[in-house]
Design a protein around this motif. Structure first.
Motif, PDB file in Angstrom:
ATOM      1  N   LEU A  15     -25.794  34.566  -8.107  1.00 30.19           N
ATOM      2  CA  LEU A  15     -25.994  33.232  -8.659  1.00 30.19           C
ATOM      3  C   LEU A  15     -24.756  32.781  -9.434  1.00 30.19           C
ATOM      4  CD1 LEU A  15     -27.794  30.788  -9.249  1.00 30.19           C
ATOM      5  CD2 LEU A  15     -28.694  32.037 -11.232  1.00 30.19           C
ATOM      6  N   LEU A  16     -24.179  33.704 -10.213  1.00 35.13           N
ATOM      7  CA  LEU A  16     -22.982  33.368 -10.978  1.00 35.13           C
ATOM      8  C   LEU A  16     -21.813  33.026 -10.061  1.00 35.13           C
ATOM      9  CD1 LEU A  16     -23.100  36.001 -13.864  1.00 35.13           C
ATOM     10  CD2 LEU A  16     -23.413  33.531 -14.068  1.00 35.13           C
ATOM     11  N   VAL A  17     -21.626  33.816  -9.030  1.00 34.90           N
ATOM     12  CA  VAL A  17     -20.545  33.570  -8.077  1.00 34.90           C
ATOM     13  C   VAL A  17     -20.752  32.232  -7.380  1.00 34.90           C
ATOM     14  CG1 VAL A  17     -19.500  34.351  -5.915  1.00 34.90           C
ATOM     15  CG2 VAL A  17     -20.000  36.008  -7.718  1.00 34.90           C
ATOM     16  N   ALA A  18     -21.986  31.964  -6.985  1.00 36.77           N
ATOM     17  CA  ALA A  18     -22.286  30.701  -6.310  1.00 36.77           C
ATOM     18  C   ALA A  18     -22.067  29.515  -7.241  1.00 36.77           C
ATOM     19  CB  ALA A  18     -23.725  30.714  -5.802  1.00 36.77           C
ATOM     20  N   THR A  19     -22.434  29.701  -8.512  1.00 32.99           N
ATOM     21  CA  THR A  19     -22.272  28.614  -9.479  1.00 32.99           C
ATOM     22  C   THR A  19     -20.801  28.334  -9.756  1.00 32.99           C
ATOM     23  OG1 THR A  19     -24.390  29.148 -10.531  1.00 32.99           O
ATOM     24  CG2 THR A  19     -22.829  27.842 -11.815  1.00 32.99           C
ATOM     25  N   VAL A  20     -20.028  29.408  -9.940  1.00 41.14           N
ATOM     26  CA  VAL A  20     -18.599  29.237 -10.193  1.00 41.14           C
ATOM     27  C   VAL A  20     -17.913  28.610  -8.979  1.00 41.14           C
ATOM     28  CG1 VAL A  20     -16.422  30.446 -10.602  1.00 41.14           C
ATOM     29  CG2 VAL A  20     -18.455  31.076 -11.895  1.00 41.14           C
ATOM     30  N   GLY A  21     -18.226  29.160  -7.800  1.00 41.41           N
ATOM     31  CA  GLY A  21     -17.645  28.605  -6.577  1.00 41.41           C
ATOM     32  C   GLY A  21     -18.060  27.164  -6.367  1.00 41.41           C
ATOM     33  N   GLY A  22     -19.331  26.861  -6.632  1.00 45.41           N
ATOM     34  CA  GLY A  22     -19.829  25.501  -6.487  1.00 45.41           C
ATOM     35  C   GLY A  22     -19.187  24.550  -7.482  1.00 45.41           C
ATOM     36  N   SER A  23     -18.885  25.055  -8.682  1.00 42.15           N
ATOM     37  CA  SER A  23     -18.245  24.225  -9.704  1.00 42.15           C
ATOM     38  C   SER A  23     -16.838  23.835  -9.280  1.00 42.15           C
ATOM     39  CB  SER A  23     -18.195  24.972 -11.038  1.00 42.15           C
ATOM     40  OG  SER A  23     -19.492  25.272 -11.484  1.00 42.15           O
ATOM     41  N   PHE A  24     -16.088  24.798  -8.748  1.00 43.80           N
ATOM     42  CA  PHE A  24     -14.745  24.483  -8.260  1.00 43.80           C
ATOM     43  C   PHE A  24     -14.820  23.481  -7.105  1.00 43.80           C
ATOM     44  CE2 PHE A  24     -13.372  28.268 -10.564  1.00 43.80           C
ATOM     45  CZ  PHE A  24     -12.114  27.876 -11.018  1.00 43.80           C
ATOM     46  N   TYR A  25     -15.799  23.676  -6.233  1.00 44.03           N
ATOM     47  CA  TYR A  25     -15.955  22.755  -5.106  1.00 44.03           C
ATOM     48  C   TYR A  25     -16.309  21.356  -5.604  1.00 44.03           C
ATOM     49  CZ  TYR A  25     -17.907  20.424  -1.013  1.00 44.03           C
ATOM     50  OH  TYR A  25     -18.169  19.513  -0.030  1.00 44.03           O
ATOM     51  N   MET A  26     -17.199  21.279  -6.596  1.00 43.15           N
ATOM     52  CA  MET A  26     -17.628  19.987  -7.112  1.00 43.15           C
ATOM     53  C   MET A  26     -16.464  19.238  -7.752  1.00 43.15           C
ATOM     54  SD  MET A  26     -20.710  19.068  -9.739  1.00 43.15           S
ATOM     55  CE  MET A  26     -21.077  17.337 -10.085  1.00 43.15           C
ATOM     56  N   LEU A  27     -15.633  19.953  -8.509  1.00 46.80           N
ATOM     57  CA  LEU A  27     -14.477  19.309  -9.123  1.00 46.80           C
ATOM     58  C   LEU A  27     -13.521  18.782  -8.062  1.00 46.80           C
ATOM     59  CD1 LEU A  27     -13.303  21.208 -12.320  1.00 46.80           C
ATOM     60  CD2 LEU A  27     -14.810  19.247 -12.103  1.00 46.80           C
ATOM     61  N   ASP A  28     -13.287  19.593  -7.036  1.00 41.94           N
ATOM     62  CA  ASP A  28     -12.383  19.165  -5.973  1.00 41.94           C
ATOM     63  C   ASP A  28     -12.978  17.988  -5.205  1.00 41.94           C
ATOM     64  OD1 ASP A  28      -9.936  19.719  -4.295  1.00 41.94           O
ATOM     65  OD2 ASP A  28     -11.484  19.896  -2.756  1.00 41.94           O
ATOM     66  N   TYR A  29     -14.269  18.053  -4.936  1.00 38.61           N
ATOM     67  CA  TYR A  29     -14.964  16.987  -4.206  1.00 38.61           C
ATOM     68  C   TYR A  29     -14.907  15.668  -4.972  1.00 38.61           C
ATOM     69  CZ  TYR A  29     -18.934  14.532  -1.998  1.00 38.61           C
ATOM     70  OH  TYR A  29     -19.747  13.619  -1.372  1.00 38.61           O
ATOM     71  N   SER A  30     -15.016  15.746  -6.290  1.00 39.47           N
ATOM     72  CA  SER A  30     -15.123  14.546  -7.113  1.00 39.47           C
ATOM     73  C   SER A  30     -13.793  14.038  -7.653  1.00 39.47           C
ATOM     74  CB  SER A  30     -16.053  14.812  -8.309  1.00 39.47           C
ATOM     75  OG  SER A  30     -17.308  15.264  -7.889  1.00 39.47           O
TER      76      SER A  30
END
Length: 311
Positions: A15-30
């Motif tokens: 969950l932590l890995v997914a959250t961290v990875g998702g956070s980086f993706y969200m910043l890049d996406y936005s």
């Protein structure tokens, strides 16, 4: 028991890995800039296609050398770009602010409205847009300081102390963020026009996270906001046009389409309620995001010019 413990730990780590990875993706996406942002020729072609009347206007300004562009160094050290049109000495000045992953050229049709009313015109490429430096979009938050710097420069360039700041979408959020700050000492009078801006970056990203990905705000939005604070110095919740509007002592016109589902139309109501003093609200019928001018060009011009006291 040990096996259960290992499974729980593995799930937490995953969950932590997914959250961290998702956070980086969200910043890049936005927040990642448009990869073609410096292709100004393409921007002018897009503008002419959407607003055919703009071609003759731009050609006429170029023919007499009125449409100029300039680069300045911001206090941050970044090199930023803007287009400007000078009217007569001492005339009022309009600052037009573009939307997310757009550039100044995309909203020259708004600039034309002001130029034809006798205004000086300043149309900056915001941080990480168009020809301006920047590695990540600030969603109108840090950009408010850049706009204040542009306003001070324009006041001196045009010998003007009477301003209008008009923004659309992220440009509207930037406009509202500017409105809550102390104006440059050169400026005596200012009015604001915000067209389809959001209440806060948190609210807008929460909406997009739900609409585009079907996800709740926890934990991804919280983690991405923290990461944004670490990387770029601001969080989603502090970037709040609504709070800036609450501090704004200047007149403001709010515009929003009732069919806007990108920046949901209901967002305009808490913004309008937060604003004290002189204000007006115009909800355009059947209008999706950032299309109020396109759908109602004559009424748009009339309402804006009446609000800024142009007869």
């Amino acid at each position: 028991m040990r096996r259960f413990f290992i499974i729980v730990v593995a799930a937490v780590v995953l969950l932590l890995v997914a959250t961290v990875g998702g956070s980086f993706y969200m910043l890049d996406y936005s927040l990642a800039p448009d990869t073609n942002r410096t292709d100004t020729a393409s921007c002018f072609r897009r503008l002419a296609k959407r607003h055919p009347e703009m071609g003759p206007w731009i050609d006429s300004l170029r023919a007499i050398g009125c449409l100029r562009d300039t680069f300045v160094t911001m206090p941050s050290g970044e090199r930023h770009h803007a287009y400007f049109v000078r009217s007569v000495e001492g005339a009022r000045t309009a600052v037009v602010l573009h939307g997310w992953r757009n550039c100044a050229i995309d909203f020259m049709h708004i600039g034309r409205l002001y130029q034809q009313a006798g205004f000086n015109l300043l149309m900056p490429d915001l941080h990480a847009h168009g020809l301006s430096d920047g590695e990540a979009i600030g969603m109108g938050w840090n950009e408010r300081q850049d706009v204040l710097h542009w306003m001070a420069l324009a006041a001196r360039l045009f010998s003007s102390d009477d301003f209008v700041v008009h923004g659309v979408s992220m440009g509207a959020a930037t406009t509202m963020n500017v409105s809550g700050e102390t104006m440059p000492r050169e400026i005596k009078t200012v009015r604001f026009v915000e067209d389809c801006g959001y209440t806060s970056v948190w609210d807008e990203f929460r909406h997009e996270l739900s609409e585009e990905f079907g996800l709740p705000p926890f934990p991804l939005l919280y983690a991405a906001s923290w990461l944004c604070k670490v990387k770029y110095g601001w969080s989603f919740s502090e970037a709040s046009p609504q709070e800036q509007v609450r501090r704004c002592p200047y007149p403001m016109l709010f515009i929003h389409g009732d069919a806007d589902d990108f920046v949901p139309s209901p967002m305009v109501h808490p913004l309008y309620e937060a604003k004290q003093g002189e204000k007006q609200l115009w909800i355009t019928r059947g209008t999706i995001h950032a299309k109020s001018f396109s759908n109602y060009p004559e009424e748009y011009a009339r309402r804006v010019l009446e609000f800024i006291h142009v007869k």
